[in-house]
Each structure stands twice: as structure tokens, then as C-alpha cells.
Design a protein around this motif. Structure first.
Motif, short mmCIF file in Angstrom:
data_model
loop_
_atom_site.label_atom_id
_atom_site.label_comp_id
_atom_site.label_asym_id
_atom_site.label_seq_id
_atom_site.Cartn_x
_atom_site.Cartn_y
_atom_site.Cartn_z
N MET A 104 -8.00 20.40 24.09
CA MET A 104 -8.12 20.73 25.50
C MET A 104 -7.30 19.75 26.32
O MET A 104 -7.47 18.55 26.20
CB MET A 104 -9.58 20.65 25.92
CG MET A 104 -10.47 21.64 25.19
SD MET A 104 -12.23 21.34 25.44
CE MET A 104 -12.51 20.08 24.21
N SER A 105 -6.39 20.29 27.09
CA SER A 105 -5.64 19.48 28.06
C SER A 105 -5.08 20.43 29.10
O SER A 105 -4.81 21.60 28.82
CB SER A 105 -4.53 18.68 27.37
OG SER A 105 -3.58 19.53 26.79
N PRO A 106 -4.89 19.93 30.31
CA PRO A 106 -4.31 20.78 31.35
C PRO A 106 -2.88 21.19 30.97
O PRO A 106 -2.15 20.44 30.33
CB PRO A 106 -4.30 19.88 32.59
CG PRO A 106 -5.29 18.81 32.30
CD PRO A 106 -5.27 18.61 30.83
N ARG A 107 -2.50 22.37 31.38
CA ARG A 107 -1.15 22.86 31.09
C ARG A 107 -0.08 21.93 31.65
O ARG A 107 0.97 21.74 31.05
CB ARG A 107 -0.97 24.27 31.63
CG ARG A 107 -1.70 25.28 30.78
CD ARG A 107 -1.28 26.70 31.11
NE ARG A 107 -1.96 27.58 30.17
CZ ARG A 107 -2.62 28.65 30.51
NH1 ARG A 107 -2.67 29.02 31.77
NH2 ARG A 107 -3.22 29.38 29.60
N ARG A 108 -0.34 21.36 32.82
CA ARG A 108 0.64 20.46 33.43
C ARG A 108 0.87 19.23 32.55
O ARG A 108 1.98 18.72 32.47
CB ARG A 108 0.25 20.07 34.84
CG ARG A 108 -0.99 19.21 34.93
CD ARG A 108 -1.35 18.83 36.38
NE ARG A 108 -2.61 18.14 36.42
CZ ARG A 108 -2.78 16.88 36.05
NH1 ARG A 108 -1.76 16.15 35.65
NH2 ARG A 108 -3.97 16.31 36.10
N VAL A 109 -0.17 18.76 31.86
CA VAL A 109 -0.02 17.62 30.97
C VAL A 109 0.80 18.02 29.74
O VAL A 109 1.73 17.32 29.33
CB VAL A 109 -1.40 17.06 30.55
CG1 VAL A 109 -1.27 16.01 29.46
CG2 VAL A 109 -2.13 16.50 31.77
N GLU A 110 0.50 19.17 29.18
CA GLU A 110 1.26 19.66 28.02
C GLU A 110 2.72 19.89 28.40
O GLU A 110 3.63 19.56 27.64
CB GLU A 110 0.63 20.92 27.47
CG GLU A 110 -0.68 20.64 26.77
CD GLU A 110 -1.31 21.88 26.17
OE1 GLU A 110 -0.60 22.89 25.97
OE2 GLU A 110 -2.51 21.82 25.87
N ALA A 111 2.95 20.45 29.58
CA ALA A 111 4.33 20.70 30.03
C ALA A 111 5.08 19.37 30.20
O ALA A 111 6.25 19.28 29.87
CB ALA A 111 4.32 21.49 31.33
N ALA A 112 4.40 18.37 30.69
CA ALA A 112 5.03 17.06 30.88
C ALA A 112 5.38 16.40 29.55
O ALA A 112 6.30 15.58 29.49
CB ALA A 112 4.10 16.14 31.69
N MET A 113 4.71 16.77 28.48
CA MET A 113 4.97 16.18 27.18
C MET A 113 6.10 16.85 26.42
O MET A 113 6.63 16.28 25.49
CB MET A 113 3.70 16.19 26.32
CG MET A 113 2.68 15.17 26.75
SD MET A 113 1.40 14.95 25.54
CE MET A 113 0.30 16.27 25.98
N ARG A 114 6.48 18.05 26.80
CA ARG A 114 7.54 18.76 26.08
C ARG A 114 8.90 18.13 26.38
O ARG A 114 9.16 17.72 27.52
CB ARG A 114 7.57 20.23 26.50
CG ARG A 114 6.46 21.02 25.87
CD ARG A 114 6.68 22.51 26.08
NE ARG A 114 5.39 23.14 25.99
CZ ARG A 114 4.61 23.44 27.03
NH1 ARG A 114 5.02 23.22 28.25
NH2 ARG A 114 3.45 23.99 26.85
N PRO A 115 9.76 18.07 25.37
CA PRO A 115 11.12 17.57 25.64
C PRO A 115 11.80 18.43 26.69
O PRO A 115 11.52 19.63 26.80
CB PRO A 115 11.83 17.71 24.29
CG PRO A 115 10.74 17.80 23.28
CD PRO A 115 9.56 18.42 23.99
N ARG A 116 12.66 17.85 27.44
CA ARG A 116 13.39 18.60 28.49
C ARG A 116 14.18 19.73 27.85
O ARG A 116 14.76 19.60 26.80
CB ARG A 116 14.32 17.67 29.24
CG ARG A 116 13.53 16.59 29.96
CD ARG A 116 14.45 15.77 30.83
NE ARG A 116 13.78 14.57 31.28
CZ ARG A 116 12.98 14.51 32.33
NH1 ARG A 116 12.72 15.57 33.03
NH2 ARG A 116 12.41 13.37 32.68
N GLY A 117 14.17 20.87 28.52
CA GLY A 117 14.90 22.04 28.02
C GLY A 117 14.03 23.01 27.23
O GLY A 117 14.46 24.10 26.90
N ASP A 118 12.80 22.61 26.89
CA ASP A 118 11.89 23.53 26.15
C ASP A 118 11.15 24.43 27.11
O ASP A 118 10.88 24.13 28.21
CB ASP A 118 10.88 22.75 25.33
CG ASP A 118 11.48 22.20 24.05
OD1 ASP A 118 12.69 22.41 23.84
OD2 ASP A 118 10.74 21.57 23.28
#
Length: 118
Positions: A104-118
């Protein structure tokens, strides 16, 4: 994204060396952070537990799919990490991966963890 929690048994008599290494990591956070980007390591936390007089370390991590292995790193801290591992982790007891049941984690946190361009 990979989420892992793995338990490793500490070699008998290596507790003082483990404590020294954990203190070293805590005192050298800038160097630790330098090693995280090439590994695509978003979160890495180490826990300690004693069960029936035996020390265990638990590595919790949230990591990208294409990160560099510590074994292939040229960073000085990773080279020390490999030495620590060889001296302190009991390889006769293979690491035990715990099973993720729910993440469980907020989508904004998961999005912030993805490498740029994904």
C-alpha cells in the motif's frame, strides 16, 4: 518495481562487526545515497532481530527492475559492503524471502519512485 523483505542469519560471533557496520552506514549517509541511484534502490532499510540467541538481519527494499548489483559496483562503499557480507552473513543459511501479501502506497509516491521516462 520490486518490493522485498529478506532475512539473513548473522555468523556466530559477528555481532560486534555488524554493529560497527550499521554505525558506519548511519554515519556515512551521503556515501550510502550515492550507491542507491545506480541500484535503482528507492528504499532500503535494515532491521535486526535476535531469535533464540541467534542474530538475524532483515533487508527491506523497494527497488526498480534494472538496478546495478552491489557485486558490480565500483563505489568504495559497495566494496566495503561486500567484505562486510562475507565476514558477517552466514551463507550456510540461505536468505529467506518473506512473501509480500499486500503493498500500500499512494500513487504519487509510486510515480515519484519510477525512473524518468517510465
Amino acid at each position: 518495481m520490486r518490493i522485498e523483505l529478506t532475512r539473513f542469519r548473522v555468523r556466530e560471533g559477528a555481532r560486534a562487526k555488524v554493529d560497527e557496520w550499521m554505525a558506519f552506514l548511519n554515519a556515512n549517509q551521503d556515501a550510502v545515497r550515492e550507491t542507491l541511484e545506480p541500484e535503482e534502490m528507492y528504499v532500503e532499510t535494515i532491521f535486526h532481530e535476535v531469535v533464540d540467541g541467534v542474530d538475524y538481519l532483515y533487508w527491506y527494499s523497494v527497488q526498480g527492475e534494472n538496478g546495478q548489483s552491489v557485486d558490480h559496483s565500483e563505489h568504495w562503499l559497495d566494496k566495503h559492503h561486500v567484505v562486510f557480507w562475507q565476514e558477517c552473513i552466514d551463507e550456510t543459511f540461505p536468505g529467506e524471502d518473506l512473501t509480500t501479501r499486500v503493498h500500500m502506497s499512494p500513487r504519487r509516491v509510486e510515480a515519484a519512485m519510477r525512473p524518468r521516462g517510465d
